[in-house]
Design an enzyme around this catalytic site. Structure first.
Site: not given
Ligand SMILES: CC(=O)SCCNC(=O)CCNC(=O)[C@H](O)C(C)(C)COP(=O)(O)OP(=O)(O)OC[C@H]1O[C@@H](n2cnc3c(N)ncnc32)[C@H](O)[C@@H]1OP(=O)(O)O
Length: 496
Positions: A277, A346, A439, A473-474
């Site tokens: 990214s 966000r 992405d 993207h993630d």
């Molecule tokens: C632009 C740049 O330069 S970099 C951009 C980089 N991207 C980011 O910063 C995004 C960061 N994302 C993360 O850190 C994510 O947690 C990841 C990618 C590490 C992991 O993704 P996933 O394992 O798919 O989990 P994701 O975060 O999507 O969802 C899990 C959370 O959503 C919650 N959730 C899932 N579905 C739902 C729903 N329908 N309603 C409410 N909450 C939900 C889960 O309970 C969980 O909550 P918690 O984290 O509080 O335990």
């Protein structure tokens, strides 16, 4: 053949990853069901933690607003609850006395128009040392854009960084990891900070970046808020936070700061520069700006210049933060914090980080069991976005997001480098480019373009993998099997 192998690996990985996604979703649905049991569309009784702090949950007349069916809690990076969102648009916030001042904040409102009155000081990112090292240069740091406060000069520079593995006596085994937009230097856990890092599964003995072989350095970006100079840092000339008197910064400024750190550590040449990214943009920039000091380049889900759609998405995030009255021209430190602007920014960011095909599989059109149609989160995709905004908005300084996202928008290797026409052509080291078909933020046509420009510029050692993962993207944060395997192959075998 390798591409075919990777393609097969990708398919396997996608299937495996979705099993866990579905498990997650079912868990989430159970959670919703449990919370609403017996009380659909009614206000929940105070949670034990709220009772402990003596907060009242009943003053907003939730029956008049039958849209929220549960309270949700917001936590700070230490996992402590800092804020509770009540049903029916009734918001109550409080903060931990030990971490925030003033000691206990509590405000509530009964309609969304008053939400901007919520009072929550900025998070603790500026006061807590998360176990990083800080390189402190007392020399003024000249930023690239001189038409800026103080001519674009920072009186001093702090750069937070963390390391893993062992530096070889020759100092020739360094892998520099550039971060994405809002990440800290904490890419992996270590003795001083055991919290899993953002690339926890990619770094370690035998992993994609093998700490048995390499000394890994990850620094927090210039303009950030986790220990590196940024808008929330104290300007030594005024003894106050820079806020928006912090100069506009560019990706090239971030790289120059990182190479000052390398100078400080006595490291002449990197074995590899790796990033995804924004980090992937930086990796390309580092290889172009310091071709003699970068042995290998890895650029994942990135581009040599920002796409207009990406600029549009980041522009909207900035505008939403700046529209929050508590942004106050950027001067909110120690005052009310623009928490809602940050939350909604966000949510937009999350839309750009994942993909429609993933959400079709993950959420489809499912709604919270028993939810009535309303303007409040009802579909699982809505509650998901709400949750992402809620949990992430207290982890990052809004001004840092504004500054760093702007640096991404301005990034263009065909413009703004000293010799623009040949910026990409200066990347002569073996380079791995990875793109992901789903992405939205950095569409694959951009990675294909980077590869084409590198090859046209005379680089004969360019490898390109295009993944069919659905995480958008993630993918670089999630799909360790494909992304990790490709990175490992490049670091360990590309020049053998
Ligand atoms: C632009 C740049 O330069 S970099 C951009 C980089 N991207 C980011 O910063 C995004 C960061 N994302 C993360 O850190 C994510 O947690 C990841 C990618 C590490 C992991 O993704 P996933 O394992 O798919 O989990 P994701 O975060 O999507 O969802 C899990 C959370 O959503 C919650 N959730 C899932 N579905 C739902 C729903 N329908 N309603 C409410 N909450 C939900 C889960 O309970 C969980 O909550 P918690 O984290 O509080 O335990």
């Amino acid at each position: 053949m390798l591409a075919g192998l990777l393609q097969r690996r990708t398919g396997l990985s996608v299937a495996r990853s979705f099993r866990s996604v579905f498990a997650h979703e079912h868990h989430q649905q159970r959670r919703h069901k449990h919370h609403r049991k017996g009380q659909p569309h009614q206000q929940q009784p105070p949670q034990p933690s709220q009772q402990r702090r003596g907060l009242e949950a009943g003053s907003a007349s939730p029956a008049a607003h039958p849209f929220f069916s549960e309270a949700s809690q917001w936590k700070n990076p230490e996992g402590e609850v800092t804020c509770v969102q009540y049903p029916a648009n009734h918001y109550t916030y409080y903060v931990e006395p030990s971490e925030y001042a003033p000691s206990l904040q509590e405000e509530s409102s009964t309609n969304s128009a008053i939400l901007s009155d919520v009072h929550i000081p900025e998070p603790s990112y500026v006061t807590i040392n998360y176990g990083y090292n800080v390189f402190h240069s007392r020399e003024p740091f000249q930023c690239e854009i001189k038409d800026n406060p103080n001519g674009g000069v920072l009186p001093e520079l702090h750069l937070a960084y963390e390391t893993w593995g062992t530096l070889s006596p020759e100092k020739d085994n360094v892998v520099f990891l550039h971060t994405g937009l809002s990440a800290s230097s904490h890419a992996h856990s270590h003795e001083r900070n055991k919290t899993p890092g953002w690339w926890e599964k990619f770094i370690g003995p035998g992993k994609a970046i093998d700490t048995n072989k390499y000394f890994v350095i990850c620094s927090n970006n210039l303009g950030g808020c986790y220990g590196t100079s940024g808008p929330s840092s104290i300007n030594p000339s005024t003894n106050k936070e820079y806020a928006t008197s912090f100069p506009l910064i560019t990706v090239q400024d971030m790289i120059r700061a990182q190479f000052l750190l390398l100078d400080h550590l006595g490291i002449d040449k990197l074995h590899a520069s790796v990033g995804s990214s924004l980090g992937g943009m930086q990796s390309l920039a580092a290889a172009a700006m310091y071709p003699e000091r970068v042995g290998l380049c890895v650029s994942i889900s990135a581009a040599h210049r920002a796409h207009p759609t990406a600029i549009a998405l980041r522009y909207m995030q900035r505008r939403i933060i700046m529209a929050d009255p508590h942004w106050a021209g950027g001067n909110y430190y120690g005052k009310k914090f623009p928490v809602l602007g940050m939350k909604h920014a966000r949510e937009i960011a999350t839309i750009s980080y994942r993909s429609g095909p993933e959400w079709e599989k993950r959420f489809s059109r499912q709604r919270i069991d028993g939810a009535r149609h309303s303007f409040m989160p009802e579909y699982l995709i809505e509650t998901y976005l709400d949750h992402q905004g809620t949990t992430a908005c207290l982890r990052y300084d809004p001004n840092s997001l504004i500054y760093i996202s702007k640096a991404m928008d301005m990034f263009d290797m065909t413009d703004g480098f000293e010799d623009p026409t040949s910026a990409i052509a200066r990347i002569t080291c073996p380079t791995l480019v990875i793109g992901v078909q789903s992405d939205l933020l950095f569409p694959v046509m951009q990675q294909r373009e980077v590869v084409q420009l590198l090859r046209e510029g005379g680089n004969e050692n360019v490898t390109y993998y295009e993944l069919d993962a659905l995480y958008g993207h993630d993918t670089f944060l999630i799909d360790v099997n494909t992304v990790g395997a490709a990175v490992k192959g490049h670091l360990e075998h590309c020049c053998l």
